[in-house]
Design a protein around this motif. Sequence first.
Motif, short mmCIF file in Angstrom:
data_model
loop_
_atom_site.label_atom_id
_atom_site.label_comp_id
_atom_site.label_asym_id
_atom_site.label_seq_id
_atom_site.Cartn_x
_atom_site.Cartn_y
_atom_site.Cartn_z
N THR A 60 -24.05 9.14 39.57
CA THR A 60 -25.48 9.02 39.58
C THR A 60 -25.92 8.33 38.30
O THR A 60 -25.25 8.43 37.25
N ASP A 61 -27.03 7.61 38.35
CA ASP A 61 -27.43 6.77 37.22
C ASP A 61 -27.59 7.55 35.92
O ASP A 61 -27.26 7.06 34.84
N SER A 62 -28.09 8.76 36.01
CA SER A 62 -28.41 9.51 34.79
C SER A 62 -27.19 9.94 33.98
O SER A 62 -27.33 10.35 32.83
N VAL A 63 -26.00 9.86 34.57
CA VAL A 63 -24.80 10.28 33.84
C VAL A 63 -23.87 9.12 33.52
O VAL A 63 -22.85 9.32 32.84
N LYS A 64 -24.18 7.92 33.98
CA LYS A 64 -23.32 6.77 33.73
C LYS A 64 -23.19 6.54 32.23
O LYS A 64 -24.16 6.55 31.49
N GLY A 65 -21.95 6.33 31.79
CA GLY A 65 -21.67 6.14 30.38
C GLY A 65 -21.48 7.43 29.61
O GLY A 65 -21.03 7.40 28.46
N ARG A 66 -21.81 8.56 30.21
CA ARG A 66 -21.65 9.85 29.53
C ARG A 66 -20.62 10.74 30.22
O ARG A 66 -19.91 11.49 29.56
N PHE A 67 -20.57 10.69 31.55
CA PHE A 67 -19.65 11.53 32.31
C PHE A 67 -18.52 10.67 32.87
O PHE A 67 -18.71 9.51 33.24
N THR A 68 -17.35 11.28 32.97
CA THR A 68 -16.20 10.62 33.58
C THR A 68 -15.54 11.58 34.57
O THR A 68 -15.20 12.71 34.20
N ILE A 69 -15.35 11.10 35.78
CA ILE A 69 -14.63 11.90 36.78
C ILE A 69 -13.22 11.36 36.89
O ILE A 69 -12.99 10.15 36.87
N TRP A 70 -12.28 12.27 36.95
CA TRP A 70 -10.89 11.84 37.14
C TRP A 70 -10.14 12.93 37.87
O TRP A 70 -10.53 14.09 37.86
N ARG A 71 -9.07 12.55 38.52
CA ARG A 71 -8.35 13.52 39.31
C ARG A 71 -6.86 13.47 39.06
O ARG A 71 -6.31 12.43 38.72
N ASP A 72 -6.25 14.62 39.24
CA ASP A 72 -4.80 14.79 39.15
C ASP A 72 -4.34 15.06 40.57
O ASP A 72 -4.43 16.19 41.05
N ILE A 73 -3.84 14.01 41.23
CA ILE A 73 -3.47 14.15 42.64
C ILE A 73 -2.32 15.14 42.81
O ILE A 73 -2.32 15.95 43.74
N ALA A 74 -1.37 15.11 41.91
CA ALA A 74 -0.20 15.99 42.03
C ALA A 74 -0.60 17.45 41.97
O ALA A 74 0.03 18.31 42.61
N LYS A 75 -1.63 17.76 41.19
CA LYS A 75 -2.08 19.14 41.02
C LYS A 75 -3.27 19.48 41.91
O LYS A 75 -3.80 20.59 41.85
N ASN A 76 -3.69 18.53 42.73
CA ASN A 76 -4.85 18.75 43.59
C ASN A 76 -6.07 19.21 42.81
O ASN A 76 -6.74 20.19 43.19
N MET A 77 -6.35 18.51 41.73
CA MET A 77 -7.48 18.88 40.88
C MET A 77 -8.37 17.68 40.61
O MET A 77 -7.91 16.53 40.61
N VAL A 78 -9.63 17.95 40.37
CA VAL A 78 -10.56 16.93 39.92
C VAL A 78 -11.27 17.49 38.69
O VAL A 78 -11.54 18.68 38.58
N HIS A 79 -11.53 16.60 37.75
CA HIS A 79 -12.14 16.99 36.49
C HIS A 79 -13.41 16.18 36.23
O HIS A 79 -13.53 15.06 36.73
N LEU A 80 -14.28 16.76 35.44
CA LEU A 80 -15.49 16.04 35.04
C LEU A 80 -15.65 16.23 33.55
O LEU A 80 -15.90 17.33 33.08
N GLN A 81 -15.47 15.15 32.80
CA GLN A 81 -15.67 15.17 31.37
C GLN A 81 -17.11 14.77 31.09
O GLN A 81 -17.53 13.69 31.46
N MET A 82 -17.84 15.65 30.43
CA MET A 82 -19.26 15.43 30.18
C MET A 82 -19.48 15.31 28.68
O MET A 82 -19.23 16.26 27.93
N ASN A 83 -19.92 14.15 28.24
CA ASN A 83 -20.20 13.89 26.83
C ASN A 83 -21.69 13.67 26.62
O ASN A 83 -22.43 13.39 27.57
N SER A 84 -22.11 13.80 25.37
CA SER A 84 -23.52 13.57 25.01
C SER A 84 -24.45 14.34 25.94
O SER A 84 -25.42 13.79 26.48
N LEU A 85 -24.16 15.61 26.11
CA LEU A 85 -24.93 16.41 27.06
C LEU A 85 -26.38 16.57 26.63
O LEU A 85 -26.70 16.61 25.43
N LYS A 86 -27.24 16.63 27.63
CA LYS A 86 -28.68 16.76 27.43
C LYS A 86 -29.17 18.04 28.11
O LYS A 86 -28.53 18.52 29.06
N PRO A 87 -30.30 18.57 27.69
CA PRO A 87 -30.83 19.76 28.36
C PRO A 87 -31.01 19.56 29.86
O PRO A 87 -30.82 20.51 30.64
#
Length: 122
Positions: A60-87
């Motif tokens: 979504t536009d409001s998180v572009k450049g701040r959040f990164t989604i990535w997944r570990d297929i072998a472990k069946n996991m998805v992660h969301l790294q959230m930087n520069s968090l806002k209220p």
Amino acid sequence: QVQLVESGGGLVQPGESLGLSCAASGTFGDLAMGWFRQAPGRDRTFVAAVNWNKKLKKYTDSVKGRFTIWRDIAKNMVHLQMNSLKPEDTGVYYCSTDEAFDRVVSGGGAFWGRGTQVTVSS
């Protein structure tokens, strides 16, 4: 059936970072996975998604450049790294999955986790 369990939520100050994880278990094929959030008193909204082979991502536009989604297929996991968090990033974050990437993005994913709370406050 697919079971999803989110983890990693917490309380942070504005500008800080936080990482969320979602573990999938059960019987499934190639799945797209995504994150949604729901602020108090508001509807659940799309945050980010990644398709089964990691070649397609959407934010979504409001998180572009701040959040990164990535997944570990072998472990069946998805992660969301959230930087520069806002209220305004505060809310319950939900993991969702489906075989169709578009269904995940639209909020029509077949399976959902129970959510993890993220609070951004000074």
